[in-house]
Design an enzyme around this catalytic site. Structure first.
Site, PDB file in Angstrom:
ATOM      1  N   HIS A 159       0.845  -1.221  -0.110  1.00 11.71           N
ATOM      2  CA  HIS A 159      -0.132   0.113  -0.171  1.00 11.71           C
ATOM      3  C   HIS A 159       0.840   1.436  -0.065  1.00 11.71           C
ATOM      4  O   HIS A 159       1.439   1.372   0.844  1.00 11.71           O
ATOM      5  CB  HIS A 159      -0.834  -0.009   1.112  1.00 11.71           C
ATOM      6  CG  HIS A 159      -1.810   1.053   1.265  1.00 11.71           C
ATOM      7  ND1 HIS A 159      -1.859   2.092   2.608  1.00 11.71           N
ATOM      8  CD2 HIS A 159      -2.574   1.742   0.613  1.00 11.71           C
ATOM      9  CE1 HIS A 159      -2.610   2.853   2.439  1.00 11.71           C
ATOM     10  NE2 HIS A 159      -3.289   2.774   0.982  1.00 11.71           N
ATOM     11  N   HIS A 179      -1.720  10.877  -3.370  1.00 13.19           N
ATOM     12  CA  HIS A 179      -2.927  10.269  -2.493  1.00 13.19           C
ATOM     13  C   HIS A 179      -4.031  11.554  -2.235  1.00 13.19           C
ATOM     14  O   HIS A 179      -5.287  11.317  -2.646  1.00 13.19           O
ATOM     15  CB  HIS A 179      -2.409   9.733  -1.043  1.00 13.19           C
ATOM     16  CG  HIS A 179      -3.682   9.342  -0.294  1.00 13.19           C
ATOM     17  ND1 HIS A 179      -4.436   9.970   0.565  1.00 13.19           N
ATOM     18  CD2 HIS A 179      -4.436   7.929  -0.395  1.00 13.19           C
ATOM     19  CE1 HIS A 179      -5.382   9.376   1.222  1.00 13.19           C
ATOM     20  NE2 HIS A 179      -5.446   7.973   0.468  1.00 13.19           N
TER      21      HIS A 179
END
Length: 487
Positions: free
Chosen positions: A255, A297
């Site tokens: 991740h 992100h």
């Protein structure tokens, strides 16, 4: 062995693989010889830390390679400062006692290089006073090692041998138990210098062999196959890949890259997990103001760069000027915001795959880039935006899509919606829906971003086909602890 009086002896047999000796800690990822570098080394699978030791004016042993304090930690010439003064000048420079404390806490050995004349006696006294057993003392200075050997030092002694020096002469001059060959700069293929004849002569003389610090994958793989005691490396994860966990049938999805060790969604974070051997790199994609696909992100650059503003209001040129690493650590100052194309190229270099989360980008543009780079079979897609998720399927009948199981009441509805290849589960609903998922030919992916050791035990028992995880290093460590406990 060269001295029969060793109380803290070398192993009678070579380990299954050479010991991983983290060179000045995990110095690829943190300032060398710092507690952070040593902690990272343990978390990335090191067995020993190579620690450079110098003496302050009042004979306090401290961890530093150079005679002067590293510029990232402070300033000053160590030998001209008392320990109290050095603490003020460079508060992050650790004492040997602090390193020993951390090594005891994390179960690590210390491979100590004695940099200053007379440091051997001081370090020996400190180790014995602390009752620390798992240590090796070494130096380029034969006289320093000879003095310790003559004192019947109970720790194994290592002589560091530069390029061009005869290692057997160096051993004879020093009385060492270990010949440490510092030959990384000898050639592009220094492993060829570690000949069968050299290793046989060392074995016949009762000597252990330790090799230089190495980060070139092809060279490291070659020397890991040699019958040597240990290998130094700045990147311990290269000697401790995820292979044992993958042998259980688990493919690892990391991740935002190695976001614990390096700034998330950067090339640095990606390289680390790819070097560790992760199967998939997960990342987040947005569009710049001029329609370029970048990896970020958040909707703004404020949290993870030195800039401010929305990603979609900044051009690629403006984004490329931002520092995407200094917020995380001075070590990563100058790290840039990567493009999706750069990340794909990196995965292709390592022959690895990718999980693309589309945060705010045109799916048609994302898929077009993936196809242009010949990467369509090596990646899958997801978006938390239902509209973008549906557009992925509308753009491509063959795109590999991940759907989230919690968004559907059953697996049949999940399959009917977008015909995904992968379904992601949290731990709470994994076992309950697994049978239905696999019956429909959908690959289950378990998601866990925590750090609870008990959860890692559960995951290892479940053996999911895909595992989306933040801390692959903790999973691997838990697996190894379990293997040791059962052996």
């Amino acid at each position: 062995m060269a001295r029969e009086s060793l109380r803290f002896a070398l192993p009678q047999r070579l380990p299954e693989r050479p010991l991983c000796i983290a060179h000045r800690g995990a110095s690829s990822y943190a300032p060398d010889n710092t507690l952070q570098a040593f902690r990272f080394a343990a978390e990335l699978g090191a067995d020993y830390w190579e620690v450079d030791v110098r003496l302050t004016r009042d004979a306090q042993p401290v961890a530093s390679h150079g005679a002067e304090v590293d510029e990232h930690l402070g300033s000053g010439v160590i030998a001209t400062l008392d320990w109290a003064q050095l603490q003020q000048a460079a508060p992050e420079l650790p004492s040997l006692d602090a390193v020993i404390d951390l090594a005891e806490q994390l179960g690590q050995g210390l491979y100590i290089e004695l940099k200053d004349a007379g440091s051997g006696a001081v370090v020996l006294e400190r180790l014995l006073a602390r009752g620390f057993a798992q240590a090796v003392l070494g130096s380029f200075k034969a006289s320093e090692i000879r003095a310790l050997a003559e004192q019947q030092c109970p720790y194994p002694l290592s002589i560091l041998v530069p390029v061009g020096a005869d290692p057997f002469v160096a051993v004879a001059d020093s009385g060492a138990d270990i010949m440490h060959l510092c030959w990384e700069n000898a050639s592009d293929h220094p492993q060829t210098l570690v000949t069968d004849d050299l290793l046989q002569r060392a074995r016949q003389a009762g000597l252990a062999v330790v090799l230089w610090h190495e980060e070139r994958r092809s060279v490291l793989q070659a020397i890991m196959a040699l019958p040597v005691l240990g290998i130094c490396t700045n990147s311990p994860e290269m000697m401790n890949p995820l292979t044992p966990v993958q042998a259980l049938g688990i493919q690892i999805v990391c991740h935002r890259g190695a976001n614990y060790f390096a700034p998330e969604n950067t090339l640095a974070a990606a390289r680390l997990v790819l070097e560790q051997g992760a199967d998939y790199l997960e990342l987040d994609v947005r569009e710049s103001a001029d329609g370029e696909l970048v990896v970020m992100h958040d909707a703004t650059v404020d949290r993870t760069t030195n800039g401010s503003g929305r990603v979609d209001e900044l051009t690629l040129a403006q984004l490329s000027e931002l520092d995407a690493g200094a917020w995380f650590s001075p070590r990563y100052r100058g790290e840039r915001v990567p493009t999706l194309a750069q990340m794909i190229a990196l995965c292709q270099f390592y022959n690895k795959q990718m999980y693309i989360e589309i945060k705010a980008a045109d799916p048609a543009r994302v898929i077009a880039l993936v196809e242009a780079m010949g990467f369509q079979q090596q990646c899958f897609f997801w978006s938390g935006d239902a509209r973008l998720q549906a557009e992925v399927r509308a753009v491509s009948d063959t795109a590999r899509i991940k759907s989230t199981a919690a968004d559907y009441s059953d697996m049949a509805l999940l399959q009917a919606h977008l015909n995904p290849e992968i379904a992601e589960f949290e731990l709470y609903n994994y076992a309950r829906q697994l049978a239905d998922c696999t019956a429909l030919g959908i690959t289950p992916m378990l998601k866990y971003f925590g750090e609870d050791p008990a959860m890692f035990d559960t995951i290892l028992a479940l053996r999911p086909a895909l595992l989306n995880i933040d801390r692959s290093d903790l999973l691997l460590a838990r697996y190894r602890q379990g293997k040791l406990a059962s052996s």
